[in-house]
Design an enzyme around this catalytic site. Structure first.
Site, PDB file in Angstrom:
ATOM      1  N   ASP A  44       0.834  -1.204   0.000  1.00 41.74           N
ATOM      2  CA  ASP A  44       0.000   0.000   0.000  1.00 41.74           C
ATOM      3  C   ASP A  44       0.871   1.257   0.000  1.00 41.74           C
ATOM      4  O   ASP A  44       1.957   1.265   0.584  1.00 41.74           O
ATOM      5  CB  ASP A  44      -0.900  -0.025   1.253  1.00 41.74           C
ATOM      6  CG  ASP A  44      -2.071   0.932   1.135  1.00 41.74           C
ATOM      7  OD1 ASP A  44      -2.274   1.504   0.045  1.00 41.74           O
ATOM      8  OD2 ASP A  44      -2.786   1.106   2.132  1.00 41.74           O
ATOM      9  N   LEU A  58      11.425 -20.491  -4.139  1.00 39.73           N
ATOM     10  CA  LEU A  58      10.309 -19.780  -3.498  1.00 39.73           C
ATOM     11  C   LEU A  58       9.040 -19.846  -4.358  1.00 39.73           C
ATOM     12  O   LEU A  58       9.110 -19.771  -5.589  1.00 39.73           O
ATOM     13  CB  LEU A  58      10.725 -18.325  -3.288  1.00 39.73           C
ATOM     14  CG  LEU A  58       9.703 -17.372  -2.682  1.00 39.73           C
ATOM     15  CD1 LEU A  58      10.406 -16.366  -1.778  1.00 39.73           C
ATOM     16  CD2 LEU A  58       8.915 -16.621  -3.762  1.00 39.73           C
ATOM     17  N   HIS A  65       2.687   3.217  -9.153  1.00 38.82           N
ATOM     18  CA  HIS A  65       2.520   1.778  -9.388  1.00 38.82           C
ATOM     19  C   HIS A  65       3.771   1.183 -10.065  1.00 38.82           C
ATOM     20  O   HIS A  65       4.175   0.064  -9.763  1.00 38.82           O
ATOM     21  CB  HIS A  65       1.271   1.523 -10.238  1.00 38.82           C
ATOM     22  CG  HIS A  65      -0.005   1.887  -9.534  1.00 38.82           C
ATOM     23  ND1 HIS A  65      -0.244   1.554  -8.216  1.00 38.82           N
ATOM     24  CD2 HIS A  65      -1.107   2.568  -9.942  1.00 38.82           C
ATOM     25  CE1 HIS A  65      -1.439   2.017  -7.857  1.00 38.82           C
ATOM     26  NE2 HIS A  65      -1.976   2.631  -8.876  1.00 38.82           N
TER      27      HIS A  65
HETATM   28  C1  FPP Z   1      -2.024   0.195  -3.250  1.00 37.50           C
HETATM   29  O1  FPP Z   1      -1.522   1.494  -3.310  1.00 37.50           O
HETATM   30  C2  FPP Z   1      -1.456  -0.575  -4.330  1.00 37.50           C
HETATM   31  C3  FPP Z   1      -2.179  -1.144  -5.332  1.00 37.50           C
HETATM   32  C4  FPP Z   1      -3.642  -1.038  -5.444  1.00 37.50           C
HETATM   33  C5  FPP Z   1      -1.541  -1.872  -6.418  1.00 37.50           C
HETATM   34  C6  FPP Z   1      -0.334  -2.655  -6.021  1.00 37.50           C
HETATM   35  C7  FPP Z   1       0.402  -2.961  -7.249  1.00 37.50           C
HETATM   36  C8  FPP Z   1       1.720  -2.902  -7.380  1.00 37.50           C
HETATM   37  C9  FPP Z   1       2.646  -2.655  -6.270  1.00 37.50           C
HETATM   38  C10 FPP Z   1       2.294  -3.169  -8.686  1.00 37.50           C
HETATM   39  C11 FPP Z   1       2.455  -4.659  -8.774  1.00 37.50           C
HETATM   40  C12 FPP Z   1       2.785  -4.994 -10.117  1.00 37.50           C
HETATM   41  C13 FPP Z   1       2.926  -6.258 -10.529  1.00 37.50           C
HETATM   42  C14 FPP Z   1       3.325  -6.481 -11.912  1.00 37.50           C
HETATM   43  C15 FPP Z   1       2.706  -7.431  -9.639  1.00 37.50           C
HETATM   44  P1  FPP Z   1      -2.551   2.666  -3.538  1.00 37.50           P
HETATM   45  O2  FPP Z   1      -2.630   2.946  -4.987  1.00 37.50           O
HETATM   46  O3  FPP Z   1      -3.865   2.331  -2.902  1.00 37.50           O
HETATM   47  O4  FPP Z   1      -1.829   3.823  -2.776  1.00 37.50           O
HETATM   48  P2  FPP Z   1      -2.500   4.976  -1.928  1.00 37.50           P
HETATM   49  O5  FPP Z   1      -3.260   4.325  -0.807  1.00 37.50           O
HETATM   50  O6  FPP Z   1      -1.313   5.748  -1.455  1.00 37.50           O
HETATM   51  O7  FPP Z   1      -3.360   5.740  -2.871  1.00 37.50           O
END
Ligand code: FPP
Length: 254
Positions: free
Chosen positions: A32, A143, A49
């Site tokens: 997050d 893993l 992202h």
């Molecule tokens: C939450 O941060 C994160 C997500 C909804 C997406 C997580 C995805 C990734 C880390 C990329 C993964 C990629 C692959 C290819 C596996 P948020 O957008 O809710 O952040 P915020 O709460 O600060 O708005």
């Protein structure tokens, strides 16, 4: 960062490796803070992202270096479909890129890839690429990386209940014999031990529908770090915190 009470640190260690304490077999992470990371830099959410995907690589490297057997990453929740279509497209595009360009590297590293969630919602093409990645890496002995995509803990339990009910309806199962092991075997995570530790980054203190059944005895670790800043040192900190927890599984203290 507060002092690491009770952890014997002995000399220099490679970045992201833990000096002592039990290593969790299964680490699960709610990644997050991508949006806030981007906003704090005046960047679009897509940049957060993208940086989050790079943090996945660092996290995976640290998990392997520390001998973790299973790493589950909450990459897209069933609720994330409610985001702006452009953001969903950005996340889907990232997934496509990683599937096309990173799977062979993971295969060489003996990583076994598994997807959990309603992956059909990503469309036939992406679904086929996921199936190919799973098939290619199925025999690997390193893993196991579980990517939770379009995953929801409640719907996971519902689909397990439906499968069991259907078996009972066919006369193949006595409902009175349904027990916790049987339910676990019908979850999307079947065959994977429950997570020992669930980590959430970005200072939020919620499970957000992640591994609801499987988290029954997981240690919960909340980090202030925004996911794109996650690195091997963060992983080592998680292991240090985990190593200092006393896990009793409901038993009385010794
Ligand atoms: C939450 O941060 C994160 C997500 C909804 C997406 C997580 C995805 C990734 C880390 C990329 C993964 C990629 C692959 C290819 C596996 P948020 O957008 O809710 O952040 P915020 O709460 O600060 O708005």
């Amino acid at each position: 960062m507060p002092p690491l009470v009770g952890v014997a640190r002995t000399g220099a260690l490679p970045t992201g490796t833990s000096s002592c304490g039990p290593i969790p077999a299964h680490v699960a992470i709610i990644m997050d803070g991508n949006g806030r990371w981007a906003a704090s830099r005046g960047l679009p959410r897509a940049a957060g992202h993208k940086a989050g995907a790079e943090a996945v690589t660092r996290c995976l490297r640290a998990a392997r270096a520390n001998g973790v057997d299973y790493l589950t990453l909450y990459a897209f929740s069933s609720e994330n479909w409610r985001r702006e279509p452009s953001e969903v497209a950005d996340l889907t595009g990232l997934l496509k890129f990683y599937l096309r360009h990173k799977v062979s590297e993971l295969h060489q590293e003996q990583v076994k890839i598994r997807f959990v969630g309603e992956v059909g919602r990503f469309g036939a093409d992406l679904c086929a690429e996921m199936a190919r990645a799973e098939a290619l890496t199925a025999g690997n002995t390193g893993l196991t990386l579980l990517l939770a995509l379009s995953y929801g803990g409640r719907s996971d339990i519902v689909q397990a209940a439906q499968a069991l009910a259907r078996a009972a309806q066919r006369g193949e199962l006595d409902p009175g014999l349904i027990d916790e092991t049987m339910v676990s075997r019908h979850l999307l995570t079947a065959g994977v031990p429950d997570p020992d530790v669930i980590v959430r980054t970005s200072g939020e203190h919620r499970l957000s529908n992640f591994l609801l059944w499987q988290s029954a005895y997981a240690e919960l670790v909340f980090l202030e770090t925004l996911w794109p800043d996650f690195d091997g040192d963060c992983f080592a900190r998680v292991l240090d915190i985990y190593g200092r927890r006393e896990r009793r599984f409901g038993a009385r203290p010794a």
